[in-house]
Design an enzyme around this catalytic site. Sequence first.
Site, PDB file in Angstrom:
ATOM      1  N   GLU A 268     -48.883  16.351  35.486  1.00  0.00           N
ATOM      2  CA  GLU A 268     -47.943  15.698  36.409  1.00  0.00           C
ATOM      3  C   GLU A 268     -48.438  15.811  37.849  1.00  0.00           C
ATOM      4  OE1 GLU A 268     -43.651  15.949  34.135  1.00  0.00           O
ATOM      5  OE2 GLU A 268     -44.228  17.618  35.435  1.00  0.00           O
TER       6      GLU A 268
ATOM      7  N   ASP B 193     -43.673  13.927  38.066  1.00  0.00           N
ATOM      8  CA  ASP B 193     -42.703  13.666  37.006  1.00  0.00           C
ATOM      9  C   ASP B 193     -42.021  12.320  37.226  1.00  0.00           C
ATOM     10  OD1 ASP B 193     -40.958  14.572  34.710  1.00  0.00           O
ATOM     11  OD2 ASP B 193     -39.432  14.392  36.266  1.00  0.00           O
TER      12      ASP B 193
END
Length: 230
Positions: A122, A50
């Site tokens: 991610e 992220d």
Amino acid sequence: MKKLTELQSKIGYYFQDIELLKIALTHTSYANEHKKKMIKHNERLEFLGDSVLSLIITTYLFKNLSNITEGELSRIRSTIVCENSLKISGDEFNLSQYIYMGKGEEQTGGRGRSSIVSDAMEALIASIYLDSSYENAESFVLVQMRDTIDKAIEGKLFKDYKTQYQEMIQKKSNCKIEYVVISEEGPDHQKIFTVSLLLNDKNVTTGKGRSKKAAEQNAAELALEKTNEA
């Protein structure tokens, strides 16, 4: 191993440490169903990915949109670094088909859930970063998310599944559509919402997401797919 080779070929990156790729593709449900094997899942990689993704997109927008204000840059970034855009990008190379998932999760539509695919995206970004370099992670993001990035800049990115479903249903009849939160799971920074889509008080589909809105969109997307398949 065959499917890992296939995925690497699709994304144009071959891992030095294949174990990192395996972890990136392992959902918690799979790890939980094989506890005795002490299999690692992708939540920690997702956490790192992220931040890596955010830095890549922020840097790209900063360098390429020199006449855009800080507020507008933030708005564009938020449409790229989010669950829906990651799901769209992952779907382009069928990422969901490579995820190691528990049988129970899969039987309840896990492979279609935006949260699971976006988390794997991610984690994949983080695994490339750890396996080699930031530059390779950046190259992966800018290639695999090119269409998403361009559409976000143009303001043409997202399909509003809730609106699409509502318009489709209203063409057929005047039905009552309602979204009800069934549960909230996980810590505050990784909370997963489960939402039921009700049509005239009857459950149609159940969606999951990292926010109520994302879960509602997922439920509506699944309902559209279900209707189209009927």
